[in-house]
Design a protein around this motif. Structure first.
Motif, PDB file in Angstrom:
ATOM      1  N   GLU A 199      43.839  65.680  58.142  1.00 39.76           N
ATOM      2  CA  GLU A 199      45.040  65.654  58.362  1.00 39.76           C
ATOM      3  C   GLU A 199      45.104  64.789  59.095  1.00 39.76           C
ATOM      4  O   GLU A 199      45.852  63.648  59.485  1.00 39.76           O
ATOM      5  CB  GLU A 199      45.919  66.749  58.408  1.00 39.76           C
ATOM      6  CG  GLU A 199      46.493  67.465  56.950  1.00 39.76           C
ATOM      7  CD  GLU A 199      47.185  68.636  56.562  1.00 39.76           C
ATOM      8  OE1 GLU A 199      48.135  68.949  58.064  1.00 39.76           O
ATOM      9  OE2 GLU A 199      47.505  69.028  55.186  1.00 39.76           O
ATOM     10  N   GLU A 200      44.521  64.905  60.180  1.00 41.01           N
ATOM     11  CA  GLU A 200      45.240  64.433  61.344  1.00 41.01           C
ATOM     12  C   GLU A 200      44.763  62.815  61.198  1.00 41.01           C
ATOM     13  O   GLU A 200      45.311  61.971  62.161  1.00 41.01           O
ATOM     14  CB  GLU A 200      44.985  65.261  62.345  1.00 41.01           C
ATOM     15  CG  GLU A 200      46.145  65.917  63.297  1.00 41.01           C
ATOM     16  CD  GLU A 200      45.497  66.297  64.594  1.00 41.01           C
ATOM     17  OE1 GLU A 200      45.076  65.995  65.124  1.00 41.01           O
ATOM     18  OE2 GLU A 200      46.641  68.028  64.322  1.00 41.01           O
ATOM     19  N   ALA A 201      43.243  63.227  60.919  1.00 39.50           N
ATOM     20  CA  ALA A 201      42.073  61.937  61.037  1.00 39.50           C
ATOM     21  C   ALA A 201      42.243  61.125  60.004  1.00 39.50           C
ATOM     22  O   ALA A 201      41.489  59.993  59.146  1.00 39.50           O
ATOM     23  CB  ALA A 201      40.384  62.924  61.096  1.00 39.50           C
ATOM     24  N   ASP A 202      43.698  61.617  58.894  1.00 34.17           N
ATOM     25  CA  ASP A 202      43.310  61.143  57.672  1.00 34.17           C
ATOM     26  C   ASP A 202      42.719  60.602  56.071  1.00 34.17           C
ATOM     27  O   ASP A 202      41.914  59.445  56.100  1.00 34.17           O
ATOM     28  CB  ASP A 202      44.384  59.338  57.742  1.00 34.17           C
ATOM     29  CG  ASP A 202      44.662  58.955  56.842  1.00 34.17           C
ATOM     30  OD1 ASP A 202      45.792  58.923  55.713  1.00 34.17           O
ATOM     31  OD2 ASP A 202      44.712  57.491  56.417  1.00 34.17           O
ATOM     32  N   LEU A 203      41.648  62.209  56.464  1.00 32.45           N
ATOM     33  CA  LEU A 203      40.755  61.970  55.695  1.00 32.45           C
ATOM     34  C   LEU A 203      40.981  63.307  54.578  1.00 32.45           C
ATOM     35  O   LEU A 203      39.571  64.460  54.755  1.00 32.45           O
ATOM     36  CB  LEU A 203      39.133  62.453  56.836  1.00 32.45           C
ATOM     37  CG  LEU A 203      38.806  61.132  57.506  1.00 32.45           C
ATOM     38  CD1 LEU A 203      37.861  61.283  58.283  1.00 32.45           C
ATOM     39  CD2 LEU A 203      38.307  60.266  56.120  1.00 32.45           C
ATOM     40  N   THR A 204      42.246  63.476  54.177  1.00 31.63           N
ATOM     41  CA  THR A 204      42.988  64.301  53.067  1.00 31.63           C
ATOM     42  C   THR A 204      41.466  64.778  52.077  1.00 31.63           C
ATOM     43  O   THR A 204      41.818  65.806  51.381  1.00 31.63           O
ATOM     44  CB  THR A 204      43.768  64.803  52.883  1.00 31.63           C
ATOM     45  OG1 THR A 204      44.203  63.164  52.118  1.00 31.63           O
ATOM     46  CG2 THR A 204      44.807  64.620  53.917  1.00 31.63           C
ATOM     47  N   GLY A 205      40.761  63.389  51.557  1.00 30.85           N
ATOM     48  CA  GLY A 205      40.407  63.667  50.512  1.00 30.85           C
ATOM     49  C   GLY A 205      39.000  64.727  50.547  1.00 30.85           C
ATOM     50  O   GLY A 205      38.496  65.048  49.450  1.00 30.85           O
ATOM     51  N   LEU A 206      38.851  64.916  52.230  1.00 28.54           N
ATOM     52  CA  LEU A 206      38.104  65.793  52.547  1.00 28.54           C
ATOM     53  C   LEU A 206      37.765  67.566  52.203  1.00 28.54           C
ATOM     54  O   LEU A 206      37.524  68.697  51.845  1.00 28.54           O
ATOM     55  CB  LEU A 206      37.462  65.163  53.559  1.00 28.54           C
ATOM     56  CG  LEU A 206      36.125  64.903  53.957  1.00 28.54           C
ATOM     57  CD1 LEU A 206      36.080  64.464  55.419  1.00 28.54           C
ATOM     58  CD2 LEU A 206      35.446  64.154  53.492  1.00 28.54           C
ATOM     59  N   GLN A 207      39.252  67.898  51.707  1.00 21.80           N
ATOM     60  CA  GLN A 207      40.225  68.612  51.957  1.00 21.80           C
ATOM     61  C   GLN A 207      40.178  69.667  50.848  1.00 21.80           C
ATOM     62  O   GLN A 207      39.227  71.069  50.837  1.00 21.80           O
ATOM     63  CB  GLN A 207      41.939  68.824  52.088  1.00 21.80           C
ATOM     64  CG  GLN A 207      42.323  68.677  53.125  1.00 21.80           C
ATOM     65  CD  GLN A 207      43.338  68.595  53.497  1.00 21.80           C
ATOM     66  OE1 GLN A 207      43.749  67.454  52.539  1.00 21.80           O
ATOM     67  NE2 GLN A 207      43.903  68.151  54.879  1.00 21.80           N
TER      68      GLN A 207
END
Length: 202
Positions: free
Chosen positions: A67-75
């Motif tokens: 979330e902090e790295a703006d890579l929510t697609g990995l979640q």
């Protein structure tokens, strides 16, 4: 309920992970289930030698870091066991090393990855895995730069082998002026006007 100290430690881990993901050019997430100690040690060594940082991490912490790295697609891939491998200067190393290991294992698998701040699919990771190592790429580039230099060096050596520069054909001289454009030479005196030869003495 976790103590304040534990919460602070978790926040620090999340912040460090997020910062690491932001500053890396590529990252790969894997399910490391089934790997034994010997293989894990060898895999970590190979990644380290390639300049790749590899860390086993809890899914909950990595979820927040994404979330902090703006890579929510990995979640959506954060299930089971998870390790993350990141690289700051090599796009292919993590994908190549981890994909090659996954091919030999029935349980170890690549989950997801990102490239320059964008989540990519498994097909992209597979394409990265097929790229040659940075050392091979650099060697190819260096070879391309050296090719003209090597050709020039061989030409010079050929001249030397034939006897040096002094045996080289001279550069062509300036073209001679055509005969019709040349200044006329002084005409010879006619034969009848020439002085008579002296008569032999009696």
């Amino acid at each position: 309920m976790p103590s304040a100290k534990v919460l602070e430690e978790k926040k620090a881990i999340v912040a460090e992970l997020a910062d690491r993901m932001k500053n890396s050019i590529t990252g790969v997430l894997v399910n490391y289930k089934g790997i034994n100690v010997a293989d894990d040690t060898a895999l970590r060594r190979e990644l380290r030698e390639a300049g790749v940082k590899y860390t086993v991490v809890k899914n909950t912490l990595l979820f927040r870091a994404c979330e902090e790295a703006d890579l929510t697609g990995l979640q959506t891939t954060l299930e089971g066991t998870t390790a993350i491998a990141t690289s700051d200067d090599d796009y292919a190393a993590a994908a190549r090393i981890l994909s090659n290991y996954a091919k030999k294992s029935k349980t170890f698998e690549v989950k997801a990855g990102y490239l320059d701040g964008e989540v990519v699919d498994l097909a992209t990771i597979d394409s990265l895995a097929k790229l040659p190592s940075r050392e091979v790429l650099l060697a190819n580039v260096l070879g391309a730069f050296q090719a003209p230099i090597a050709s020039f060096a061989r030409a010079i050596q050929a001249i030397v082998d034939k006897g040096g520069v002094e045996n080289c054909e001279p550069a062509p001289a300036e073209e001679a002026v055509p005969a019709e454009d040349a200044a006329p030479a002084e005409e010879a005196a006619p034969a009848e006007d020439a002085a008579p030869a002296e008569e032999p003495a009696e």
